[in-house]
Design an enzyme around this catalytic site. Sequence first.
Site, PDB file in Angstrom:
ATOM      1  N   MET A   1       0.858  -1.178   0.000  1.00 31.62           N
ATOM      2  CA  MET A   1       0.000   0.000   0.000  1.00 31.62           C
ATOM      3  C   MET A   1       0.902   1.240   0.000  1.00 31.62           C
ATOM      4  O   MET A   1       1.991   1.220   0.594  1.00 31.62           O
ATOM      5  CB  MET A   1      -0.866   0.038   1.273  1.00 31.62           C
ATOM      6  CG  MET A   1      -1.811  -1.131   1.448  1.00 31.62           C
ATOM      7  SD  MET A   1      -3.213  -1.099   0.319  1.00 31.62           S
ATOM      8  CE  MET A   1      -4.212   0.198   1.062  1.00 31.62           C
TER       9      MET A   1
ATOM     10  N   ASP B   1      -5.159  -1.807 -12.876  1.00 29.62           N
ATOM     11  CA  ASP B   1      -5.019  -1.296 -11.513  1.00 29.62           C
ATOM     12  C   ASP B   1      -5.660  -2.291 -10.540  1.00 29.62           C
ATOM     13  O   ASP B   1      -6.605  -2.990 -10.900  1.00 29.62           O
ATOM     14  CB  ASP B   1      -5.715   0.070 -11.434  1.00 29.62           C
ATOM     15  CG  ASP B   1      -5.407   0.811 -10.150  1.00 29.62           C
ATOM     16  OD1 ASP B   1      -4.234   0.790  -9.714  1.00 29.62           O
ATOM     17  OD2 ASP B   1      -6.332   1.432  -9.583  1.00 29.62           O
ATOM     18  N   GLU B   2      -5.159  -2.333  -9.318  1.00 26.23           N
ATOM     19  CA  GLU B   2      -5.719  -3.221  -8.276  1.00 26.23           C
ATOM     20  C   GLU B   2      -5.790  -4.669  -8.762  1.00 26.23           C
ATOM     21  O   GLU B   2      -6.772  -5.389  -8.525  1.00 26.23           O
ATOM     22  CB  GLU B   2      -7.126  -2.760  -7.857  1.00 26.23           C
ATOM     23  CG  GLU B   2      -7.200  -1.308  -7.412  1.00 26.23           C
ATOM     24  CD  GLU B   2      -6.868  -1.098  -5.942  1.00 26.23           C
ATOM     25  OE1 GLU B   2      -6.274  -2.020  -5.323  1.00 26.23           O
ATOM     26  OE2 GLU B   2      -7.168  -0.006  -5.434  1.00 26.23           O
TER      27      GLU B   2
ATOM     28  N   GLN C   1      -4.550  -7.316  -7.810  1.00 30.18           N
ATOM     29  CA  GLN C   1      -4.674  -8.401  -6.815  1.00 30.18           C
ATOM     30  C   GLN C   1      -6.088  -8.948  -6.733  1.00 30.18           C
ATOM     31  O   GLN C   1      -6.298 -10.091  -6.362  1.00 30.18           O
ATOM     32  CB  GLN C   1      -4.194  -7.933  -5.431  1.00 30.18           C
ATOM     33  CG  GLN C   1      -5.084  -6.924  -4.714  1.00 30.18           C
ATOM     34  CD  GLN C   1      -4.797  -5.486  -5.086  1.00 30.18           C
ATOM     35  OE1 GLN C   1      -4.041  -5.211  -6.007  1.00 30.18           O
ATOM     36  NE2 GLN C   1      -5.385  -4.552  -4.358  1.00 30.18           N
TER      37      GLN C   1
ATOM     38  N   CYS D   1       9.462   1.325   4.963  1.00 30.16           N
ATOM     39  CA  CYS D   1       8.624   0.934   6.106  1.00 30.16           C
ATOM     40  C   CYS D   1       8.111   2.184   6.826  1.00 30.16           C
ATOM     41  O   CYS D   1       8.811   3.186   6.951  1.00 30.16           O
ATOM     42  CB  CYS D   1       9.462   0.081   7.052  1.00 30.16           C
ATOM     43  SG  CYS D   1       8.625  -0.333   8.588  1.00 30.16           S
TER      44      CYS D   1
ATOM     45  N   CYS E   1       9.176  -5.260  11.450  1.00 28.99           N
ATOM     46  CA  CYS E   1       8.147  -4.398  12.055  1.00 28.99           C
ATOM     47  C   CYS E   1       6.772  -5.066  11.979  1.00 28.99           C
ATOM     48  O   CYS E   1       5.969  -4.974  12.904  1.00 28.99           O
ATOM     49  CB  CYS E   1       8.118  -3.019  11.391  1.00 28.99           C
ATOM     50  SG  CYS E   1       9.529  -1.984  11.836  1.00 28.99           S
TER      51      CYS E   1
HETATM   52 ZN    ZN Z   1      10.317  -1.489   9.689  1.00 28.96          ZN
END
Ligand code: ZN
Length: 196
Positions: free
Chosen positions: A11, A83-84, A86, A141, A181
Site C-alpha cells: 500500500m 489497476d488493483e 490483486q 517501512c 516491524c
Molecule cells: Zn520497519
Amino acid sequence: MAKLYFRHGTMSSGKTLNLLAVAHNYEQKGERVVVIRPRLDDRFGAESVVSRTGIQRIADVLVDVDSIIDRKILQGVACILVDEAQFLSCDVVDQLRQITWDLDIPVICYGLRTDFQTRSFSGSGRLLEVADTLEEVKTVCHFCNRKAVFNLRISALGAEVDGPQIELGADDRYRPVCGPCYHSHTNRQNQDLFGD
Ligand SMILES: [Zn+2]
C-alpha cells in the site's frame, strides 16, 4: 512477443501513480492504452483509478470475477494497464496472459503481492505464477528505514491479525511495513488479545 508484467508493491508505494504516468507517456506519443480495473462495488467513483496524489482517470473497462474481456475494444491498443490487479480472478489473469500472446499487446498489472495477513490474493497469486516479468514498486517501512514488504492493517486496538481479506474504503488503515516491524506489531496484538 508482448509480455505480461506484474508490478507489485505495498500500500502507498505509488503503483497507481506509476500506472497513470505510463498511460500519459503512451498518450503523449499519440498511442492508445486501455485501463482495466476490477469492479469491487457500486460506490460512486468506484470506476476511477485514483492515486493518493489526487491524479485520476476513469477506467475504460471494469471486470468481474467471471468477465470475458471483449477483444474488439483492444484493436490498435499499444498497452493494457491494470489497476488493483490483486483482486482479479485467476480466470481473468489467464485471459490477459493469452491476450499478450494472441494480440501481441503488453499487459502491465499493478497490485499488492499480499494481504494484511501476508497471504496472496487470487489475482496476485496467479500473476506470480504466470507473469513474464515481476517488478517491485518500492517504498520504505512506516516505522523504520528498511524496505516495506508487507501491509499492516490497524484499528484503534492496534494491528489486526484477523478479519475479512478485503475491507473497502479502509485504505487509511493500512501501513507499508518491513518484515521485522510486521512481526513485532502483529505479535504485540496477539499478546494484548490473549494476555500472554
Ligand atoms: Zn520497519
